[in-house]
Enzyme design. Sequence first.
Site: not given
Length: 282
Positions: A49-50, A187
Site C-alpha cells: 500500500d506504499s 518493519e
Amino acid sequence: MNPLTKKFTLADLRGARSARRKVAMLTCYDFTTARIMQSAGVPMLLVGDSAANVILGHETTLPVPLSFMIELTAAVRRGAPLSLVIGDMPFGSYQGSVGRAIENVCDMVKLSGCDCVKLEVGATHARLIRRLADAGIAVMAHLGLRPQSVGLLGGYRFQGRTAAEATAIVDGAATLIDAGAAAILLEAVPPELSAALVAKIDAPVIGCGAGPACDGAVVVIHDLMGLSPKPPRFVPVLGGPGKSLAECCSTFVDRVADGTYPATEHDYVMPVDEKSRFLSEK
Ligand code: KIV
C-alpha cells in the site's frame, strides 16, 4: 542475473528458512516492472500500500482503496507468474467486522490471483487470522512499524525501543503464527527483536529495516532505485546513472542472499539499558 525458471512458493520460502538461505522481496506495482523483476530473479513481490505514496503521491498509505490495490496486484500477477505475489490489504479493508474483512481478503485473492495477503496486525487480530487461515488463505502478518497506524503512533518512528515494547511485538507475532499466519513481516525494529522472533517461531520472518537475523529482506523499489527524495536509513540505494532496473534488482537479490544486506549501518539502535533488559528477559 538468474531469472526465475519455476514458481517460487510459500513452501520454497519455508525451505529457504530451513536451509538458512536468505530471500529477497521487493515492492512492485505494475505489469512491466513485475516482468523485469521476475527476469532479474526476484522471488517475492509485494504489491504494497506504499503505492499510495510512490504511485499516487499521498503523504500516508491511508487513502488507497481496496479496488485500486486489487487492480495493481492483478497487473503484477500477470507480469510475474513465477514470483510469489503478496497483495497488501489497505487501511479500512479489514479493520471492521471479521466477516467483512474475510470478504475483502477473498476479493483480493480471487480478483488479483495473489499467493498471499499482507495485513498490518497485532495480537488482537488473532481471531481474524485464524478465520483466514481456516479459509485456506496465506497471511503475512505485518508488525513493528505499521504505517496504517501513523495517527496513533504520531509519526514513522522505529518500534521496539523499550524492552516492554519489543517483548510485546515478539509475543504478538508468535500469537499470530499460532493463529495460523504463514509468515511475518517486521518493519523498522532493532536487530535484537527480530533475532528473538526468528529464534522463537517456526515460520519465515521478512525484515524491512529489521536487521540481519530475518529470513529475508524487503524494500520499496523506488527507494532502492534512488527515486525517493528521502529513503529510510536502512535502504541500500543501488540506482544511479547507467544502472538498469534489472541490474539493481538482481544486485539486491544477491546482497540479501550473500548476507551483505542488511549490514550494521542499516540497524535501528535500542537504548543500551533497554537492550540489556530485553536480552536478559528473553
Ligand atoms: O506497503 C509497503 O510497501 C510495505 C513495505 C514497506 C513493507 O508494507
